[in-house]
Design a protein around this motif. Sequence first.
Motif, PDB file in Angstrom:
ATOM      1  N   ARG A 203       0.832  -1.206   0.000  1.00  0.00           N
ATOM      2  CA  ARG A 203       0.000   0.000   0.000  1.00  0.00           C
ATOM      3  C   ARG A 203       0.866   1.255   0.000  1.00  0.00           C
ATOM      4  NH1 ARG A 203      -2.626  -2.910   4.026  1.00  0.00           N
ATOM      5  NH2 ARG A 203      -2.074  -1.369   5.617  1.00  0.00           N
ATOM      6  N   ALA A 204       2.018   1.173   0.654  1.00  0.00           N
ATOM      7  CA  ALA A 204       2.929   2.319   0.671  1.00  0.00           C
ATOM      8  C   ALA A 204       3.467   2.607  -0.730  1.00  0.00           C
ATOM      9  CB  ALA A 204       4.076   2.056   1.642  1.00  0.00           C
ATOM     10  N   ARG A 205       3.793   1.551  -1.469  1.00  0.00           N
ATOM     11  CA  ARG A 205       4.282   1.748  -2.837  1.00  0.00           C
ATOM     12  C   ARG A 205       3.199   2.385  -3.713  1.00  0.00           C
ATOM     13  NH1 ARG A 205       6.380  -3.726  -2.150  1.00  0.00           N
ATOM     14  NH2 ARG A 205       8.616  -3.641  -1.679  1.00  0.00           N
ATOM     15  N   VAL A 206       1.954   1.958  -3.508  1.00  0.00           N
ATOM     16  CA  VAL A 206       0.848   2.528  -4.274  1.00  0.00           C
ATOM     17  C   VAL A 206       0.692   4.009  -3.935  1.00  0.00           C
ATOM     18  CG1 VAL A 206      -1.648   2.484  -4.620  1.00  0.00           C
ATOM     19  CG2 VAL A 206      -0.366   0.342  -4.488  1.00  0.00           C
ATOM     20  N   ALA A 207       0.766   4.339  -2.657  1.00  0.00           N
ATOM     21  CA  ALA A 207       0.632   5.735  -2.239  1.00  0.00           C
ATOM     22  C   ALA A 207       1.756   6.588  -2.817  1.00  0.00           C
ATOM     23  CB  ALA A 207       0.630   5.824  -0.719  1.00  0.00           C
ATOM     24  N   ALA A 208       2.979   6.056  -2.810  1.00  0.00           N
ATOM     25  CA  ALA A 208       4.105   6.798  -3.371  1.00  0.00           C
ATOM     26  C   ALA A 208       3.913   7.025  -4.869  1.00  0.00           C
ATOM     27  CB  ALA A 208       5.403   6.058  -3.104  1.00  0.00           C
ATOM     28  N   ALA A 209       3.411   6.013  -5.561  1.00  0.00           N
ATOM     29  CA  ALA A 209       3.156   6.152  -6.992  1.00  0.00           C
ATOM     30  C   ALA A 209       2.050   7.175  -7.268  1.00  0.00           C
ATOM     31  CB  ALA A 209       2.772   4.803  -7.585  1.00  0.00           C
ATOM     32  N   ASP A 210       1.124   7.341  -6.337  1.00  0.00           N
ATOM     33  CA  ASP A 210       0.031   8.307  -6.477  1.00  0.00           C
ATOM     34  C   ASP A 210       0.424   9.695  -5.973  1.00  0.00           C
ATOM     35  OD1 ASP A 210      -1.592   6.378  -7.540  1.00  0.00           O
ATOM     36  OD2 ASP A 210      -2.630   5.921  -5.667  1.00  0.00           O
ATOM     37  N   ARG A 211       1.716   9.930  -5.765  1.00  0.00           N
ATOM     38  CA  ARG A 211       2.233  11.233  -5.297  1.00  0.00           C
ATOM     39  C   ARG A 211       1.641  11.598  -3.927  1.00  0.00           C
ATOM     40  NH1 ARG A 211       4.789  14.411  -8.743  1.00  0.00           N
ATOM     41  NH2 ARG A 211       3.965  16.313  -7.764  1.00  0.00           N
ATOM     42  N   ASP A 212       1.601  10.597  -3.065  1.00  0.00           N
ATOM     43  CA  ASP A 212       1.155  10.812  -1.689  1.00  0.00           C
ATOM     44  C   ASP A 212       2.219  10.242  -0.749  1.00  0.00           C
ATOM     45  OD1 ASP A 212      -0.122  11.195   0.677  1.00  0.00           O
ATOM     46  OD2 ASP A 212      -1.855   9.934   0.245  1.00  0.00           O
ATOM     47  N   PRO A 213       3.385  10.885  -0.707  1.00  0.00           N
ATOM     48  CA  PRO A 213       4.496  10.325   0.077  1.00  0.00           C
ATOM     49  C   PRO A 213       4.226  10.279   1.575  1.00  0.00           C
ATOM     50  CG  PRO A 213       5.026  12.542  -0.666  1.00  0.00           C
ATOM     51  CD  PRO A 213       3.760  12.146  -1.372  1.00  0.00           C
ATOM     52  N   GLU A 214       3.390  11.177   2.093  1.00  0.00           N
ATOM     53  CA  GLU A 214       3.135  11.163   3.532  1.00  0.00           C
ATOM     54  C   GLU A 214       2.374   9.905   3.947  1.00  0.00           C
ATOM     55  OE1 GLU A 214       3.258  15.770   4.919  1.00  0.00           O
ATOM     56  OE2 GLU A 214       1.292  14.889   4.571  1.00  0.00           O
ATOM     57  N   THR A 215       1.393   9.531   3.157  1.00  0.00           N
ATOM     58  CA  THR A 215       0.697   8.272   3.439  1.00  0.00           C
ATOM     59  C   THR A 215       1.658   7.098   3.288  1.00  0.00           C
ATOM     60  OG1 THR A 215      -1.423   9.171   2.708  1.00  0.00           O
ATOM     61  CG2 THR A 215      -1.207   6.770   2.717  1.00  0.00           C
ATOM     62  N   ALA A 216       2.539   7.189   2.296  1.00  0.00           N
ATOM     63  CA  ALA A 216       3.540   6.133   2.113  1.00  0.00           C
ATOM     64  C   ALA A 216       4.427   6.018   3.349  1.00  0.00           C
ATOM     65  CB  ALA A 216       4.373   6.414   0.872  1.00  0.00           C
ATOM     66  N   LEU A 217       4.814   7.156   3.915  1.00  0.00           N
ATOM     67  CA  LEU A 217       5.655   7.137   5.117  1.00  0.00           C
ATOM     68  C   LEU A 217       4.905   6.535   6.302  1.00  0.00           C
ATOM     69  CD1 LEU A 217       7.365  10.628   4.784  1.00  0.00           C
ATOM     70  CD2 LEU A 217       8.531   8.413   4.797  1.00  0.00           C
ATOM     71  N   ASP A 218       3.634   6.876   6.441  1.00  0.00           N
ATOM     72  CA  ASP A 218       2.834   6.295   7.529  1.00  0.00           C
ATOM     73  C   ASP A 218       2.741   4.775   7.387  1.00  0.00           C
ATOM     74  OD1 ASP A 218       2.404   8.777   8.614  1.00  0.00           O
ATOM     75  OD2 ASP A 218       0.440   9.060   7.685  1.00  0.00           O
ATOM     76  N   LEU A 219       2.560   4.315   6.158  1.00  0.00           N
ATOM     77  CA  LEU A 219       2.421   2.876   5.929  1.00  0.00           C
ATOM     78  C   LEU A 219       3.748   2.146   6.136  1.00  0.00           C
ATOM     79  CD1 LEU A 219       0.035   3.020   2.851  1.00  0.00           C
ATOM     80  CD2 LEU A 219      -0.484   2.005   5.086  1.00  0.00           C
ATOM     81  N   THR A 220       4.855   2.784   5.769  1.00  0.00           N
ATOM     82  CA  THR A 220       6.150   2.137   6.035  1.00  0.00           C
ATOM     83  C   THR A 220       6.409   2.071   7.540  1.00  0.00           C
ATOM     84  OG1 THR A 220       7.280   4.276   5.726  1.00  0.00           O
ATOM     85  CG2 THR A 220       7.206   2.787   3.831  1.00  0.00           C
ATOM     86  N   ALA A 221       5.933   3.076   8.277  1.00  0.00           N
ATOM     87  CA  ALA A 221       6.071   3.024   9.736  1.00  0.00           C
ATOM     88  C   ALA A 221       5.255   1.863  10.308  1.00  0.00           C
ATOM     89  CB  ALA A 221       5.617   4.342  10.355  1.00  0.00           C
TER      90      ALA A 221
END
Length: 363
Positions: free
Chosen positions: A233-251
């Motif tokens: 899900r973090a990779r999907v968020a990063a691809a959608d230009r939503d790095p903050e959500t990606a960071l939350d998911l990696t956490a």
Amino acid sequence: MAASEQVFPERHVGAVWEPVRARCYAASGAYLSFTDELDSAEAAGTAITDGPARADALVRQLADAARGVDEFYHAHRAGLEHAASVRASVPQLLTQVRTEAAEELATAESSEYASYPSVASGVRKLNEVLVTAAAVDPGTAVAAAREAATEVRQACLELREALAQAPSRATAATNALASVTTRLAAVRNRADALGPAYSALLREFNAASSADLTNNERESRRGIEAADAALVRARVAAADRDPETALDLTATAREHLAESEQLVDAVTRRLELLREVRADPEAQLRTVRFRLRDAQMLAVDRGLVGEWGSVLDAQAERLDRITAGLSGRHPDYWAYVSELRTVAEFIAGVVDRMRKTVGTDST
């Protein structure tokens, strides 16, 4: 005084002012009453009993009241003038922070990072405190108006910081994804050793030695799967230009991996520990007996044998019973280790209490 009570109520200057004001009102009341008598006597053409003496007393009362006001003012002048200045500046302060807020909101709205959760959250918070500030009357609720202005300014700072940090989020998300991907692979490799380690525990040691680890393999795998899902899900968020959500998911993925690592390590470390104890059961026992002897010596040195001697002697007997429990083809080494740790912790508690006590008993 009104400004002081509104702006700095915690100073309680009003309690000091009250008797001064009361003397003023009393003197004013006496003056008005006396002048009424004078007017009535003049109209009737009669004299007032003890008129000159009463007039002199009234003058002294008025002078005393006036002097009290002067003394109070000189004693509190700085604080009173500061309070008046602050109260006068509050409307301008509110206008200023509202202007700052409008500028920050306009900047956020036009920013390419407006959709970032931190920026959107900052915008919501700033709008909320602006609503609160608009409902405050600076003329009658000075303290509340100042607090509202402070909250607006703080919300402006937080929104400005979110906008300043936004450009670096994409890089941070990319680095986090790479780091967690590597860690996921490492935890999977470590988890592969859990099954063989648990099987070795069952083969080599009493079943009770690993009873609390029965579900570790299943739970660790579940944690790894949860981490993998969060990473996807973090990779999907990063691809959608939503790095903050990606960071939350990696956490979130990191938390799952940390739990899985603990579950894996609990099994492998238990196997290592029990093998060490089996190879030399006396090693840990010697350590605990050494701590016990130190505690007994401390009791003697502090004159606390009468209070703690029998307690520590009982631990020596307890150690003997623990050692005697190591019997049979598959002794319960984990129970042995656990009981030794319990004794060691108890001794440490006794030592701590003795060090805080000044004893007199040297028997």
